[in-house]
Write a protein that holds these residues in place. Structure first.
Motif, PDB file in Angstrom:
ATOM      1  N   VAL A   1       5.182   4.869 -14.048  1.00 27.21           N
ATOM      2  CA  VAL A   1       5.183   6.166 -13.367  1.00 27.21           C
ATOM      3  C   VAL A   1       5.810   5.976 -11.988  1.00 27.21           C
ATOM      4  O   VAL A   1       5.698   4.906 -11.374  1.00 27.21           O
ATOM      5  N   SER A   2       6.469   7.014 -11.519  1.00 27.15           N
ATOM      6  CA  SER A   2       7.092   6.979 -10.198  1.00 27.15           C
ATOM      7  C   SER A   2       6.033   7.275  -9.131  1.00 27.15           C
ATOM      8  O   SER A   2       4.916   7.709  -9.452  1.00 27.15           O
ATOM      9  N   TYR A   3       6.408   7.084  -7.876  1.00 30.27           N
ATOM     10  CA  TYR A   3       5.500   7.471  -6.785  1.00 30.27           C
ATOM     11  C   TYR A   3       5.214   8.960  -6.872  1.00 30.27           C
ATOM     12  O   TYR A   3       4.083   9.402  -6.645  1.00 30.27           O
ATOM     13  N   PHE A   4       6.237   9.741  -7.213  1.00 29.74           N
ATOM     14  CA  PHE A   4       6.061  11.192  -7.311  1.00 29.74           C
ATOM     15  C   PHE A   4       4.985  11.547  -8.338  1.00 29.74           C
ATOM     16  O   PHE A   4       4.156  12.426  -8.116  1.00 29.74           O
ATOM     17  N   GLU A   5       5.020  10.861  -9.473  1.00 28.96           N
ATOM     18  CA  GLU A   5       4.024  11.131 -10.527  1.00 28.96           C
ATOM     19  C   GLU A   5       2.633  10.667 -10.097  1.00 28.96           C
ATOM     20  O   GLU A   5       1.642  11.358 -10.328  1.00 28.96           O
TER      21      GLU A   5
ATOM     22  N   ALA B   1      -0.710  -3.860 -13.182  1.00 36.26           N
ATOM     23  CA  ALA B   1       0.309  -2.913 -12.701  1.00 36.26           C
ATOM     24  C   ALA B   1       0.387  -2.943 -11.181  1.00 36.26           C
ATOM     25  O   ALA B   1      -0.642  -3.028 -10.503  1.00 36.26           O
ATOM     26  N   TRP B   2       1.607  -2.881 -10.671  1.00 35.08           N
ATOM     27  CA  TRP B   2       1.812  -2.680  -9.239  1.00 35.08           C
ATOM     28  C   TRP B   2       1.273  -1.303  -8.874  1.00 35.08           C
ATOM     29  O   TRP B   2       1.552  -0.325  -9.579  1.00 35.08           O
ATOM     30  N   GLU B   3       0.544  -1.227  -7.781  1.00 35.30           N
ATOM     31  CA  GLU B   3      -0.123   0.032  -7.439  1.00 35.30           C
ATOM     32  C   GLU B   3       0.604   0.724  -6.291  1.00 35.30           C
ATOM     33  O   GLU B   3       0.772   0.153  -5.209  1.00 35.30           O
ATOM     34  N   TRP B   4       1.005   1.960  -6.567  1.00 35.29           N
ATOM     35  CA  TRP B   4       1.655   2.734  -5.509  1.00 35.29           C
ATOM     36  C   TRP B   4       0.651   2.995  -4.391  1.00 35.29           C
ATOM     37  O   TRP B   4      -0.490   3.395  -4.646  1.00 35.29           O
ATOM     38  N   THR B   5       1.065   2.764  -3.159  1.00 38.12           N
ATOM     39  CA  THR B   5       0.253   3.179  -2.022  1.00 38.12           C
ATOM     40  C   THR B   5       0.974   4.335  -1.326  1.00 38.12           C
ATOM     41  O   THR B   5       2.153   4.580  -1.576  1.00 38.12           O
ATOM     42  N   SER B   6       0.242   5.024  -0.446  1.00 37.17           N
ATOM     43  CA  SER B   6       0.859   6.158   0.261  1.00 37.17           C
ATOM     44  C   SER B   6       1.554   5.697   1.539  1.00 37.17           C
ATOM     45  O   SER B   6       1.900   6.512   2.379  1.00 37.17           O
ATOM     46  N   SER B   7       1.764   4.358   1.675  1.00 35.67           N
ATOM     47  CA  SER B   7       2.377   3.828   2.898  1.00 35.67           C
ATOM     48  C   SER B   7       3.876   3.622   2.739  1.00 35.67           C
ATOM     49  O   SER B   7       4.329   3.017   1.757  1.00 35.67           O
ATOM     50  N   ALA B   8       4.611   4.101   3.707  1.00 38.25           N
ATOM     51  CA  ALA B   8       6.049   3.823   3.761  1.00 38.25           C
ATOM     52  C   ALA B   8       6.243   2.344   4.084  1.00 38.25           C
ATOM     53  O   ALA B   8       5.436   1.740   4.799  1.00 38.25           O
ATOM     54  N   TYR B   9       7.301   1.760   3.539  1.00 40.23           N
ATOM     55  CA  TYR B   9       7.588   0.335   3.783  1.00 40.23           C
ATOM     56  C   TYR B   9       8.249   0.203   5.151  1.00 40.23           C
ATOM     57  O   TYR B   9       9.430   0.521   5.317  1.00 40.23           O
ATOM     58  N   LEU B  10       7.456  -0.249   6.108  1.00 39.77           N
ATOM     59  CA  LEU B  10       7.909  -0.354   7.498  1.00 39.77           C
ATOM     60  C   LEU B  10       7.588  -1.740   8.039  1.00 39.77           C
ATOM     61  O   LEU B  10       6.715  -2.434   7.506  1.00 39.77           O
TER      62      LEU B  10
ATOM     63  N   ASN C   1      -2.968 -11.133  -1.617  1.00 40.21           N
ATOM     64  CA  ASN C   1      -3.452  -9.775  -1.319  1.00 40.21           C
ATOM     65  C   ASN C   1      -2.718  -9.185  -0.119  1.00 40.21           C
ATOM     66  O   ASN C   1      -2.868  -8.006   0.172  1.00 40.21           O
ATOM     67  N   THR C   2      -1.880  -9.996   0.537  1.00 44.04           N
ATOM     68  CA  THR C   2      -1.058  -9.457   1.628  1.00 44.04           C
ATOM     69  C   THR C   2       0.376  -9.141   1.156  1.00 44.04           C
ATOM     70  O   THR C   2       1.208  -8.692   1.949  1.00 44.04           O
ATOM     71  N   TYR C   3       0.659  -9.404  -0.115  1.00 44.10           N
ATOM     72  CA  TYR C   3       2.013  -9.263  -0.666  1.00 44.10           C
ATOM     73  C   TYR C   3       2.430  -7.791  -0.673  1.00 44.10           C
ATOM     74  O   TYR C   3       1.732  -6.956  -1.224  1.00 44.10           O
ATOM     75  N   ARG C   4       3.591  -7.513  -0.086  1.00 45.58           N
ATOM     76  CA  ARG C   4       4.101  -6.130  -0.012  1.00 45.58           C
ATOM     77  C   ARG C   4       5.341  -5.987  -0.879  1.00 45.58           C
ATOM     78  O   ARG C   4       6.407  -6.476  -0.525  1.00 45.58           O
ATOM     79  N   ASN C   5       5.188  -5.305  -1.998  1.00 47.34           N
ATOM     80  CA  ASN C   5       6.353  -4.968  -2.808  1.00 47.34           C
ATOM     81  C   ASN C   5       6.828  -3.582  -2.371  1.00 47.34           C
ATOM     82  O   ASN C   5       6.081  -2.843  -1.727  1.00 47.34           O
ATOM     83  N   PHE C   6       8.038  -3.209  -2.717  1.00 50.19           N
ATOM     84  CA  PHE C   6       8.549  -1.910  -2.250  1.00 50.19           C
ATOM     85  C   PHE C   6       9.608  -1.385  -3.206  1.00 50.19           C
ATOM     86  O   PHE C   6      10.452  -2.133  -3.689  1.00 50.19           O
ATOM     87  N   TRP C   7       9.498  -0.098  -3.519  1.00 52.49           N
ATOM     88  CA  TRP C   7      10.492   0.565  -4.369  1.00 52.49           C
ATOM     89  C   TRP C   7      10.702   1.979  -3.883  1.00 52.49           C
ATOM     90  O   TRP C   7       9.827   2.578  -3.238  1.00 52.49           O
ATOM     91  N   HIS C   8      11.859   2.537  -4.240  1.00 57.71           N
ATOM     92  CA  HIS C   8      12.110   3.939  -3.947  1.00 57.71           C
ATOM     93  C   HIS C   8      11.152   4.803  -4.784  1.00 57.71           C
ATOM     94  O   HIS C   8      10.811   4.426  -5.907  1.00 57.71           O
ATOM     95  N   PRO C   9      10.763   5.968  -4.249  1.00 57.36           N
ATOM     96  CA  PRO C   9       9.696   6.744  -4.904  1.00 57.36           C
ATOM     97  C   PRO C   9      10.031   7.289  -6.287  1.00 57.36           C
ATOM     98  O   PRO C   9       9.127   7.609  -7.047  1.00 57.36           O
ATOM     99  N   HIS C  10      11.315   7.375  -6.654  1.00 55.17           N
ATOM    100  CA  HIS C  10      11.635   7.926  -7.972  1.00 55.17           C
ATOM    101  C   HIS C  10      11.726   6.847  -9.055  1.00 55.17           C
ATOM    102  O   HIS C  10      11.851   7.165 -10.236  1.00 55.17           O
ATOM    103  N   LEU C  11      11.662   5.577  -8.670  1.00 56.87           N
ATOM    104  CA  LEU C  11      11.887   4.498  -9.650  1.00 56.87           C
ATOM    105  C   LEU C  11      10.614   4.194 -10.441  1.00 56.87           C
ATOM    106  O   LEU C  11       9.518   4.235  -9.910  1.00 56.87           O
ATOM    107  N   ARG C  12      10.778   3.874 -11.702  1.00 57.37           N
ATOM    108  CA  ARG C  12       9.589   3.623 -12.531  1.00 57.37           C
ATOM    109  C   ARG C  12       9.857   2.668 -13.686  1.00 57.37           C
ATOM    110  O   ARG C  12       9.157   2.712 -14.680  1.00 57.37           O
ATOM    111  N   TRP C  13      10.913   1.842 -13.564  1.00 56.13           N
ATOM    112  CA  TRP C  13      11.129   0.890 -14.656  1.00 56.13           C
ATOM    113  C   TRP C  13      10.313  -0.394 -14.456  1.00 56.13           C
ATOM    114  O   TRP C  13      10.194  -1.211 -15.351  1.00 56.13           O
ATOM    115  N   GLN C  14       9.704  -0.547 -13.265  1.00 61.22           N
ATOM    116  CA  GLN C  14       8.747  -1.643 -13.079  1.00 61.22           C
ATOM    117  C   GLN C  14       7.398  -1.224 -13.673  1.00 61.22           C
ATOM    118  O   GLN C  14       7.171  -0.046 -13.941  1.00 61.22           O
ATOM    119  N   PHE C  15       6.492  -2.182 -13.830  1.00 61.55           N
ATOM    120  CA  PHE C  15       5.136  -1.849 -14.290  1.00 61.55           C
ATOM    121  C   PHE C  15       4.367  -1.248 -13.109  1.00 61.55           C
ATOM    122  O   PHE C  15       3.630  -1.943 -12.414  1.00 61.55           O
TER     123      PHE C  15
END
Ligand SMILES: [Fe+2]
Length: 418
Positions: A285-289, A346-355, A395-409
Motif C-alpha cells: 500500500v502507498s502512503y496515501f492508502e 512490512a515496512w511501516e509508513w510513518t507520518s514523518s517527512a524524511y528530513l 530501531n533507528t533505521y530510517r527507510n524512505f520512499w515517495h508517498p505514491h510508491l508501493r512495490w516494496q513490502f
C-alpha cells in the motif's frame, strides 16, 4: 584465533553469496527487464553492488588494482555525481549487453580481488567502515532484488512462481486490536550505540512526545478489505488531495498485486497467485492508502519518533522473532503472540517527512551522496520487512520512499493520542 580481518572476510562472502542465491530461481530473460522506472533489472543490481566495492574499496586502496572493464563505471554507477556520468535510471533495462554471464564473471573477479585485499592489508577503522557500508549497501539491494523480481513476475500474465516449495504461511483467527501506551515527555532519538549505522540516523537529539497509544501489530488484509468494502476508495474525505488524485488513477481500488476473481480476492505472492489471507498484514500500500485507511478508522499513523520510542522497549523480542528474509516466506505472516511485528513483515509508513536530524552532516566524499540528497518529498518508513536481512535492521533505521510508491513490502500500523 579469528581476527578482525577473517570476520570481515566471512561477512563479505556471506553477503555476496546471498545476492547470488536470490537470483538462482530466475530465467535468463528475468534478469534484464525494467518494467517501470523504479524497478531495476536483477542483472543491474548484481553489477551495481559489485561496482560499489570496486569503486569505493579496490580502486582507492588496492595497490596495482586493474578495473575489470573501463566501461562498467558508466554502466553501473547509480546516482553518484562525484564519480561521473552514467546510464540514466530509466535506461537500465535497455542494456542487454554486457550479458548476465559477463556480470557473473565481473562479480567473481571483484570477489577474488576483495578477498586478496582483505588477506594482505591491514584494515583500519576507515576501511572497516567502508566495508560495512558495502555490506549494508548490498543488503539494501538484496531487498530490492526481492521486490523487483516480485514486480517483474507479478506483472506477467502467467503469474509465475519464484519459490515453488513455499512453506505454509502461518495464520490465526483472533485479531483483537490491542494498543500499547507510551508515556510522553522527552525521548532520545537517533543512533547512539556502537556498530554500523547510516549517516541519516546520526545526531542523537531529544524530541518531545505527548502521551500516545500504538497498535501492537500491523493492520491485516481483512481489516483493509473492510475499508475497501466500505467505500474507502470512493470517499474523498479520507484522502489527502494528492492521494485522492492518485487513487482515482488506479486500475483497481486495492493494494498492488490484488486481483478480484469469481471466488474472492487473490494476491500475487512469491509463491504465485494465492487467496488473500485475512489475518496476514496488508502490504504493497502507498502512503496515501495508509493515511486514508487511518482516517477511515478514526486513528492516525505514528510519527517516526513515536515509532522509535515505542520500539525501544520491544526491540529484542521483535527482532529475534521477526519475519525477515531468512524465514524464506518472502511474505508477511499473521501476528504471533509475544511479538509486536515492529521488525520484519512490512515496512511501516510513518507520518514523518524524511528530513535531516539536527546536527546532520553530509560526508565530504562521494559517500555524502548516499542519503542526504534524497531528503525531499519522501516519507519515513520503519522496521524492515519479510525481504530484509535480519542483521540489516535497527530501531533507528530510517527507510524512505515517495508517498505514491508501493512495490516494496509497505504496511500500516495505527496510533492515537491518549
Ligand atoms: Fe546502490
Amino acid at each position: 584465533m579469528i581476527g578482525v580481518e577473517s570476520h570481515l572476510r566471512e561477512k563479505f562472502i556471506k553477503v555476496r553469496n546471498q545476492s547470488i542465491k536470490l537470483c538462482q530461481p530466475l530465467k535468463p530473460e528475468d534478469y534484464v527487464v525494467q518494467p517501470i522506472v523504479d524497478v531495476s533489472p536483477p542483472k543491474w543490481h548484481l553489477a551495481h553492488t559489485t561496482w560499489f566495492f570496486e569503486q569505493f574499496l579496490l580502486i582507492p586502496n588496492k595497490s596495482g588494482y586493474k578495473v575489470f572493464d573501463d566501461d562498467f563505471s558508466y554502466l553501473f554507477n547509480s546516482y553518484y555525481e562525484t564519480v561521473g556520468e552514467r546510464v540514466l535510471r530509466p535506461n537500465r533495462g535497455n542494456m542487454t549487453r554486457p550479458g548476465t554471464d559477463e556480470i557473473y564473471k565481473y562479480r567473481k573477479y571483484v570477489d577474488n580481488q576483495m578477498l586478496e585485499f582483505l588477506v594482505r592489508n591491514e584494515i583500519n577503522a576507515a576501511l572497516s567502515n567502508m566495508l560495512e557500508l558495502g555490506f549494508h549497501h548490498e543488503q539494501q539491494h538484496q531487498e530490492l532484488l526481492v521486490t523487483d523480481i516480485k514486480f517483474i513476475l507479478g506483472h506477467n500474465p502467467l503469474f509465475p512462481e519464484y519459490l515453488t516449495s513455499g512453506k505454509e504461511i502461518p495464520q490465526r483467527s483472533n485479531m483483537d486490536e490491542e494498543y500499547i501506551e507510551v508515556m510522553g515527555g522527552l525521548h532520545s532519538i537517533g543512533h547512539r550505540k556502537n556498530g554500523f549505522h547510516f549517516d541519516n540516523e546520526k545526531g542523537v537529539h531529544n524530541v518531545f512526545l505527548h502521551d500516545f497509544k500504538i497498535l501492537n501489530r500491523l493492520i491485516t488484509n481483512g481489516e483493509y478489505l473492510e475499508f475497501m468494502e466500505n467505500g474507502g476508495y470512493n470517499n474523498f474525505e479520507y484522502w489527502l488531495s494528492e492521494g485522492w488524485e492518485w487513487a482515482n488513477g488506479l486500475e483497481t481500488n486495492a493494494p498492488m498485486y490484488w486481483h478480484r476473481m469469481d471466488d474472492g480476492w487473490y494476491r500475487f505472492t512469491m509463491h504465485g497467485l494465492k487467496p488473500v489471507i485475512p489475518s496476514a498484514p496488508v502490504t504493497h500500500v502507498s502512503y496515501f492508502e495508509a493515511n486514508a485507511f487511518a482516517n477511515w478508522k478514526g486513528k492516525r499513523l505514528p510519527t517516526e519518533f513515536e515509532w522509535e520510542a515505542a520500539s525501544n522497549g520491544l526491540l529484542e523480542a521483535d527482532v529475534n522473532q521477526g519475519n525477515f528474509v531468512e524465514n524464506d516466506y518472502l511474505d508477511p505472516i499473521a501476528h504471533q503472540d509475544g511479538n509486536n511485528q515492529m521488525f520484519g513483515d512490512a515496512w511501516e509508513w510513518t507520518s514523518s517527512a524524511y528530513l535531516p536530524y539536527p546536527y546532520y552532516k553530509t560526508a565530504e566524499s562521494a559517500i555524502g551522496e548516499y542519503n542526504g540528497k534524497f531528503m525531499i518529498n519522501q516519507m519515513v518508513l520503519r522496521g524492515g520487512s519479510c525481504a530484509t536481512p535480519k542483521d540489516h535492521i535497527r530501531n533507528t533505521y530510517r527507510n524512505f520512499w515517495h508517498p505514491h510508491l508501493r512495490w516494496q513490502f509497505t504496511g500500516i500500523r495505527l496510533a492515537e493520542n491518549i
